[in-house]
Design a protein around this motif. Structure first.
Motif, PDB file in Angstrom:
ATOM      1  N   THR A 124       0.834  -1.206   0.000  1.00  0.00           N
ATOM      2  CA  THR A 124       0.000   0.000   0.000  1.00  0.00           C
ATOM      3  C   THR A 124       0.868   1.255   0.000  1.00  0.00           C
ATOM      4  OG1 THR A 124      -0.107  -0.029   2.423  1.00  0.00           O
ATOM      5  CG2 THR A 124      -1.898  -1.143   1.221  1.00  0.00           C
ATOM      6  N   ARG A 125       2.161   1.065   0.314  1.00  0.00           N
ATOM      7  CA  ARG A 125       3.084   2.201   0.391  1.00  0.00           C
ATOM      8  C   ARG A 125       4.454   1.829  -0.162  1.00  0.00           C
ATOM      9  NH1 ARG A 125      -0.544   2.627   4.180  1.00  0.00           N
ATOM     10  NH2 ARG A 125      -1.387   4.667   4.729  1.00  0.00           N
ATOM     11  N   MET A 126       5.064   2.820  -0.776  1.00  0.00           N
ATOM     12  CA  MET A 126       6.427   2.695  -1.273  1.00  0.00           C
ATOM     13  C   MET A 126       7.206   3.852  -0.663  1.00  0.00           C
ATOM     14  SD  MET A 126       7.702   2.221  -5.250  1.00  0.00           S
ATOM     15  CE  MET A 126       6.514   3.375  -5.866  1.00  0.00           C
ATOM     16  N   ASN A 127       8.275   3.511   0.074  1.00  0.00           N
ATOM     17  CA  ASN A 127       9.061   4.504   0.814  1.00  0.00           C
ATOM     18  C   ASN A 127       8.176   5.361   1.726  1.00  0.00           C
ATOM     19  OD1 ASN A 127      11.559   3.689  -0.227  1.00  0.00           O
ATOM     20  ND2 ASN A 127      11.252   4.910  -2.074  1.00  0.00           N
ATOM     21  N   GLY A 128       7.212   4.715   2.355  1.00  0.00           N
ATOM     22  CA  GLY A 128       6.352   5.378   3.333  1.00  0.00           C
ATOM     23  C   GLY A 128       5.203   6.188   2.760  1.00  0.00           C
ATOM     24  N   GLU A 129       5.109   6.284   1.448  1.00  0.00           N
ATOM     25  CA  GLU A 129       4.052   7.085   0.805  1.00  0.00           C
ATOM     26  C   GLU A 129       3.070   6.175   0.066  1.00  0.00           C
ATOM     27  OE1 GLU A 129       3.874  10.455   1.043  1.00  0.00           O
ATOM     28  OE2 GLU A 129       5.672  10.434   2.303  1.00  0.00           O
ATOM     29  N   THR A 130       1.778   6.532   0.120  1.00  0.00           N
ATOM     30  CA  THR A 130       0.815   5.791  -0.691  1.00  0.00           C
ATOM     31  C   THR A 130       1.184   5.979  -2.160  1.00  0.00           C
ATOM     32  OG1 THR A 130      -0.707   7.670  -0.705  1.00  0.00           O
ATOM     33  CG2 THR A 130      -1.074   5.962   0.977  1.00  0.00           C
ATOM     34  N   MET A 131       0.796   5.025  -2.978  1.00  0.00           N
ATOM     35  CA  MET A 131       1.169   5.039  -4.386  1.00  0.00           C
ATOM     36  C   MET A 131       0.008   5.526  -5.246  1.00  0.00           C
ATOM     37  SD  MET A 131       3.156   1.375  -4.513  1.00  0.00           S
ATOM     38  CE  MET A 131       1.915   0.543  -3.531  1.00  0.00           C
TER      39      MET A 131
END
Length: 171
Positions: A124-131
């Motif tokens: 649901t997240r990449m590097n802490g951010e939603t995609m």
């Protein structure tokens, strides 16, 4: 003074506008029922109808975080999300497949017996951010590719579907 013909045209026009407005409201409320980030799950686990999970629903489930490189990104990336096994529950590890479908209707089937405790995850997240959809979101099936060579195969890469929005469990 209006003629009968003009009055009839006005009545028909008013009725047509009211009907179109009613149809629009019905369509609009149906669109709101399922947001762009809703994950649809159907099949054996969902019962007679689909289940829709939003990001908040997925965030409330057990989470896994790992760092790995991918063939689609630069460098090491931190992914976090729900293990697919947590979504599928007791169905994982059994016979059958989970059909995974993306927003553009790309579809891939993964055998249920290939679903493990920590892999893959529904990121649901990449590097802490939603995609965003533009950046492989809202959801991406990801494996810890760097942790084991068994995750570095063409088959595993094919199961790594992004822009995921539907799961269907098929016997």
């Amino acid at each position: 003074m209006q003629t009968k013909g003009a009055a009839m045209v006005k009545a028909i026009y008013t009725l047509a506008c009211a009907l179109m407005f009613t149809l629009f409201l019905g369509w609009h409320s149906g669109v709101e029922a399922q947001s762009a980030t809703a994950l649809e799950i159907t099949g054996v686990a969902s019962g007679p109808g689909p289940i829709y999970l939003e990001l908040a629903d997925l965030d409330a489930m057990p989470q896994v975080t790992f760092e790995t490189s991918t063939i689609w990104t630069d460098g090491t990336v931190m992914f976090s999300g729900v293990p697919l096994k947590a979504l599928l529950g007791e169905l994982s590890g059994q016979s059958g497949v989970v059909e995974m479908v993306a927003l553009n209707d790309y579809k891939v089937d993964m055998p249920l017996n290939r679903v493990e405790d920590g892999a893959p995850i529904l990121a649901t997240r990449m590097n802490g951010e939603t995609m965003s959809v533009r950046d492989k979101g809202p959801y991406w099936v990801v494996f810890p590719y760097d942790s084991d060579t068994k995750y570095q195969t063409e088959t595993t890469y094919a199961w790594s579907i992004w822009q995921l929005n539907r799961l269907k469990v098929v016997d």
